[in-house]
Design a protein around this motif. Structure first.
Motif, PDB file in Angstrom:
ATOM      1  N   ARG A  71      50.808   9.431  26.645  1.00 36.48           N
ATOM      2  CA  ARG A  71      52.089  10.153  26.604  1.00 36.48           C
ATOM      3  C   ARG A  71      52.445  10.682  25.215  1.00 36.48           C
ATOM      4  NH1 ARG A  71      55.396   9.470  31.153  1.00 36.48           N
ATOM      5  NH2 ARG A  71      56.566  11.115  30.135  1.00 36.48           N
ATOM      6  N   GLN A  72      51.597  10.478  24.233  1.00 35.59           N
ATOM      7  CA  GLN A  72      51.918  10.878  22.863  1.00 35.59           C
ATOM      8  C   GLN A  72      52.075  12.388  22.720  1.00 35.59           C
ATOM      9  OE1 GLN A  72      48.848   9.058  20.524  1.00 35.59           O
ATOM     10  NE2 GLN A  72      49.635   7.002  20.929  1.00 35.59           N
ATOM     11  N   TYR A  73      51.164  13.165  23.284  1.00 31.99           N
ATOM     12  CA  TYR A  73      51.261  14.624  23.173  1.00 31.99           C
ATOM     13  C   TYR A  73      52.565  15.107  23.810  1.00 31.99           C
ATOM     14  CZ  TYR A  73      50.440  19.571  23.862  1.00 31.99           C
ATOM     15  OH  TYR A  73      50.583  20.927  23.862  1.00 31.99           O
ATOM     16  N   TRP A  74      52.833  14.630  25.009  1.00 32.44           N
ATOM     17  CA  TRP A  74      54.061  15.027  25.711  1.00 32.44           C
ATOM     18  C   TRP A  74      55.303  14.640  24.909  1.00 32.44           C
ATOM     19  CZ3 TRP A  74      58.268  12.295  27.339  1.00 32.44           C
ATOM     20  CH2 TRP A  74      59.192  12.983  28.131  1.00 32.44           C
ATOM     21  N   PHE A  75      55.287  13.425  24.355  1.00 29.84           N
ATOM     22  CA  PHE A  75      56.431  12.930  23.592  1.00 29.84           C
ATOM     23  C   PHE A  75      56.684  13.808  22.372  1.00 29.84           C
ATOM     24  CE2 PHE A  75      58.204   9.774  20.482  1.00 29.84           C
ATOM     25  CZ  PHE A  75      59.418   9.587  21.111  1.00 29.84           C
ATOM     26  N   GLU A  76      55.658  14.075  21.594  1.00 27.36           N
ATOM     27  CA  GLU A  76      55.819  14.895  20.392  1.00 27.36           C
ATOM     28  C   GLU A  76      56.257  16.309  20.755  1.00 27.36           C
ATOM     29  OE1 GLU A  76      52.374  14.687  17.842  1.00 27.36           O
ATOM     30  OE2 GLU A  76      52.462  12.494  17.763  1.00 27.36           O
ATOM     31  N   LYS A  77      55.684  16.858  21.815  1.00 30.45           N
ATOM     32  CA  LYS A  77      56.070  18.198  22.261  1.00 30.45           C
ATOM     33  C   LYS A  77      57.533  18.225  22.699  1.00 30.45           C
ATOM     34  CE  LYS A  77      54.858  21.784  25.553  1.00 30.45           C
ATOM     35  NZ  LYS A  77      54.258  22.047  26.836  1.00 30.45           N
ATOM     36  N   SER A  78      57.957  17.218  23.450  1.00 28.83           N
ATOM     37  CA  SER A  78      59.341  17.142  23.919  1.00 28.83           C
ATOM     38  C   SER A  78      60.318  17.013  22.758  1.00 28.83           C
ATOM     39  CB  SER A  78      59.521  15.960  24.873  1.00 28.83           C
ATOM     40  OG  SER A  78      58.747  16.144  26.027  1.00 28.83           O
ATOM     41  N   LEU A  79      59.965  16.200  21.771  1.00 26.32           N
ATOM     42  CA  LEU A  79      60.831  16.061  20.600  1.00 26.32           C
ATOM     43  C   LEU A  79      60.928  17.383  19.842  1.00 26.32           C
ATOM     44  CD1 LEU A  79      59.705  12.569  19.221  1.00 26.32           C
ATOM     45  CD2 LEU A  79      61.766  13.094  20.540  1.00 26.32           C
ATOM     46  N   SER A  80      59.811  18.055  19.667  1.00 24.09           N
ATOM     47  CA  SER A  80      59.796  19.329  18.952  1.00 24.09           C
ATOM     48  C   SER A  80      60.599  20.392  19.687  1.00 24.09           C
ATOM     49  CB  SER A  80      58.360  19.814  18.745  1.00 24.09           C
ATOM     50  OG  SER A  80      57.666  18.929  17.901  1.00 24.09           O
ATOM     51  N   GLU A  81      60.454  20.448  21.012  1.00 23.96           N
ATOM     52  CA  GLU A  81      61.199  21.431  21.809  1.00 23.96           C
ATOM     53  C   GLU A  81      62.704  21.218  21.696  1.00 23.96           C
ATOM     54  OE1 GLU A  81      59.602  20.942  25.724  1.00 23.96           O
ATOM     55  OE2 GLU A  81      57.885  22.260  25.324  1.00 23.96           O
ATOM     56  N   ARG A  82      63.111  19.961  21.519  1.00 24.15           N
ATOM     57  CA  ARG A  82      64.530  19.630  21.408  1.00 24.15           C
ATOM     58  C   ARG A  82      64.999  19.585  19.953  1.00 24.15           C
ATOM     59  NH1 ARG A  82      62.498  17.331  25.866  1.00 24.15           N
ATOM     60  NH2 ARG A  82      63.806  17.096  27.709  1.00 24.15           N
ATOM     61  N   SER A  83      64.104  19.905  19.038  1.00 24.96           N
ATOM     62  CA  SER A  83      64.383  19.862  17.591  1.00 24.96           C
ATOM     63  C   SER A  83      64.863  18.485  17.148  1.00 24.96           C
ATOM     64  CB  SER A  83      65.407  20.930  17.198  1.00 24.96           C
ATOM     65  OG  SER A  83      64.910  22.204  17.509  1.00 24.96           O
ATOM     66  N   ILE A  84      64.275  17.458  17.737  1.00 22.24           N
ATOM     67  CA  ILE A  84      64.590  16.084  17.359  1.00 22.24           C
ATOM     68  C   ILE A  84      63.630  15.669  16.240  1.00 22.24           C
ATOM     69  CG2 ILE A  84      64.696  13.684  18.126  1.00 22.24           C
ATOM     70  CD1 ILE A  84      65.294  14.719  20.954  1.00 22.24           C
ATOM     71  N   GLU A  85      64.195  15.185  15.149  1.00 22.85           N
ATOM     72  CA  GLU A  85      63.386  14.769  14.008  1.00 22.85           C
ATOM     73  C   GLU A  85      62.664  13.464  14.313  1.00 22.85           C
ATOM     74  OE1 GLU A  85      65.591  14.553  10.376  1.00 22.85           O
ATOM     75  OE2 GLU A  85      66.688  16.400  10.849  1.00 22.85           O
ATOM     76  N   TYR A  86      61.386  13.410  13.904  1.00 22.31           N
ATOM     77  CA  TYR A  86      60.629  12.176  14.081  1.00 22.31           C
ATOM     78  C   TYR A  86      59.558  12.078  13.009  1.00 22.31           C
ATOM     79  CZ  TYR A  86      56.714  14.818  16.082  1.00 22.31           C
ATOM     80  OH  TYR A  86      55.659  15.686  16.269  1.00 22.31           O
ATOM     81  N   ASP A  87      59.139  10.868  12.755  1.00 23.10           N
ATOM     82  CA  ASP A  87      58.016  10.576  11.869  1.00 23.10           C
ATOM     83  C   ASP A  87      57.114   9.591  12.588  1.00 23.10           C
ATOM     84  OD1 ASP A  87      58.641  12.017   9.433  1.00 23.10           O
ATOM     85  OD2 ASP A  87      60.286  10.585   9.164  1.00 23.10           O
ATOM     86  N   VAL A  88      55.830   9.714  12.360  1.00 23.47           N
ATOM     87  CA  VAL A  88      54.894   8.719  12.882  1.00 23.47           C
ATOM     88  C   VAL A  88      54.847   7.598  11.856  1.00 23.47           C
ATOM     89  CG1 VAL A  88      52.539   8.260  13.609  1.00 23.47           C
ATOM     90  CG2 VAL A  88      53.573  10.484  14.107  1.00 23.47           C
ATOM     91  N   SER A  89      55.423   6.452  12.220  1.00 26.54           N
ATOM     92  CA  SER A  89      55.475   5.310  11.306  1.00 26.54           C
ATOM     93  C   SER A  89      54.132   4.596  11.228  1.00 26.54           C
ATOM     94  CB  SER A  89      56.539   4.312  11.756  1.00 26.54           C
ATOM     95  OG  SER A  89      57.790   4.926  11.822  1.00 26.54           O
ATOM     96  N   ILE A  90      53.505   4.442  12.391  1.00 32.98           N
ATOM     97  CA  ILE A  90      52.193   3.793  12.471  1.00 32.98           C
ATOM     98  C   ILE A  90      51.328   4.660  13.374  1.00 32.98           C
ATOM     99  CG2 ILE A  90      50.915   1.733  13.149  1.00 32.98           C
ATOM    100  CD1 ILE A  90      53.497   0.121  12.748  1.00 32.98           C
TER     101      ILE A  90
END
Length: 108
Positions: A71-90
């Protein structure tokens, strides 16, 4: 060397057994800037692919979530589409997985 009780051993074994690990799980720090962002994150809590280590409802606060590889690709894509800021911590949680270390005694 410390001798641990059997109760402590079973509690630690049970705790480590509950942690879900996969070879390429990622941990994300996600910042919800709006109520809609927070609601989106909350909607993912029923999906087993997401394990929220911390989830806040406060706008501007950061939540921490472990995401299974499928689900990582979907998650990152969904966050980007919603302009939600995220960082990969690990980026690879398996590197940090260590089984509990218990001393072994041959003679009691």
């Amino acid at each position: 060397m410390k001798i641990i009780s059997s109760i402590e051993f079973y509690c630690k074994t049970f705790f480590y057994g509950l942690i879900k690990f996969s070879a390429s799980c990622k941990v994300y720090a996600v910042t919800a800037r709006t109520t809609e962002d927070a609601n989106f994150l909350k909607s993912l809590t029923n999906d087993d692919a997401f394990d929220f280590w911390s989830l806040t409802r406060l706008v501007g606060a950061t939540s921490t979530v472990m995401v299974q590889p499928e689900r990582q690709y979907w998650f990152e894509k969904s966050l980007s589409e919603r302009s939600i800021e995220y960082d990969v911590s690990i980026s690879d949680l398996e590197r940090y997985k260590k089984p509990p270390q218990f001393p072994i005694y041959d003679n009691f």
